[in-house]
Design a protein around this motif. Sequence first.
Motif, PDB file in Angstrom:
ATOM      1  N   ALA A 156     -46.483  44.851  -1.251  1.00  0.00           N
ATOM      2  CA  ALA A 156     -45.536  45.106  -0.425  1.00  0.00           C
ATOM      3  C   ALA A 156     -45.856  45.210   1.136  1.00  0.00           C
ATOM      4  CB  ALA A 156     -44.819  46.454  -0.808  1.00  0.00           C
ATOM      5  N   LEU A 157     -46.898  45.913   1.454  1.00  0.00           N
ATOM      6  CA  LEU A 157     -47.283  46.049   2.982  1.00  0.00           C
ATOM      7  C   LEU A 157     -47.580  44.699   3.322  1.00  0.00           C
ATOM      8  CD1 LEU A 157     -48.022  47.946   5.220  1.00  0.00           C
ATOM      9  CD2 LEU A 157     -50.275  47.914   4.444  1.00  0.00           C
ATOM     10  N   ALA A 158     -48.287  43.731   2.678  1.00  0.00           N
ATOM     11  CA  ALA A 158     -48.627  42.518   3.138  1.00  0.00           C
ATOM     12  C   ALA A 158     -47.097  41.520   3.493  1.00  0.00           C
ATOM     13  CB  ALA A 158     -49.647  41.720   2.329  1.00  0.00           C
ATOM     14  N   ARG A 159     -46.542  41.617   2.356  1.00  0.00           N
ATOM     15  CA  ARG A 159     -45.157  40.946   2.431  1.00  0.00           C
ATOM     16  C   ARG A 159     -44.305  41.328   3.499  1.00  0.00           C
ATOM     17  NH1 ARG A 159     -40.630  42.640   0.818  1.00  0.00           N
ATOM     18  NH2 ARG A 159     -41.442  44.246  -0.626  1.00  0.00           N
ATOM     19  N   GLU A 160     -44.043  42.864   3.725  1.00  0.00           N
ATOM     20  CA  GLU A 160     -43.414  43.146   4.790  1.00  0.00           C
ATOM     21  C   GLU A 160     -43.805  42.832   6.230  1.00  0.00           C
ATOM     22  OE1 GLU A 160     -40.305  44.441   4.905  1.00  0.00           O
ATOM     23  OE2 GLU A 160     -39.933  44.850   2.740  1.00  0.00           O
ATOM     24  N   MET A 161     -45.324  42.989   6.336  1.00  0.00           N
ATOM     25  CA  MET A 161     -45.734  42.609   7.742  1.00  0.00           C
ATOM     26  C   MET A 161     -45.348  41.199   7.949  1.00  0.00           C
ATOM     27  SD  MET A 161     -46.758  45.680   8.927  1.00  0.00           S
ATOM     28  CE  MET A 161     -45.653  46.511   8.090  1.00  0.00           C
ATOM     29  N   HIS A 162     -45.602  40.523   7.175  1.00  0.00           N
ATOM     30  CA  HIS A 162     -45.105  38.915   7.178  1.00  0.00           C
ATOM     31  C   HIS A 162     -43.635  38.693   7.575  1.00  0.00           C
ATOM     32  CE1 HIS A 162     -44.627  34.540   6.299  1.00  0.00           C
ATOM     33  NE2 HIS A 162     -45.454  34.426   6.965  1.00  0.00           N
ATOM     34  N   GLU A 163     -42.892  39.234   6.795  1.00  0.00           N
ATOM     35  CA  GLU A 163     -41.442  39.168   6.870  1.00  0.00           C
ATOM     36  C   GLU A 163     -40.912  39.642   8.371  1.00  0.00           C
ATOM     37  OE1 GLU A 163     -40.267  39.513   2.093  1.00  0.00           O
ATOM     38  OE2 GLU A 163     -39.507  41.071   3.660  1.00  0.00           O
TER      39      GLU A 163
END
Length: 141
Positions: A47-54
């Motif tokens: 989730a952290l990786a997805r959110e930082m990208h989004e």
Amino acid sequence: MHIVVCGALVENGAVLLVHRSPTRRAYPDLWDLPGGHVDAGESELQALAREMHEELGVHIVAESSSRLGDLYAGSGEDAVHVSVWHISDWVGTPTNTAPQEHDDIAWVAISELGGLALVFGALPALLTFPEPPRSALSTGR
């Protein structure tokens, strides 16, 4: 309970904050770390990786991420558990790729966090750690 992750991208003694839009339903017009809800079937690190990208358009180096601590807010159905992560390495230049959520982003000296209107007043206490150097590879320098 809502499970949320947020990431502290740290460089040269400063942390990247996002300013929540004044029109947001939850915590409007306050500074915060970028992040968001953990989706079903997703680990906190995913989730952290997805959110930082989004939100910022960056790809975090998962191995550089370490959990700093947890924050809690609300109660009952509105209860929120926020896990705060230190991200010392990422690829790309952070930009505001979620303008519908944030009206600004800024690098803020960790020593100056106490003077800002923050979603969580306890945030500065979590960000007291020695900063490891970022790798030259991720900064493109």
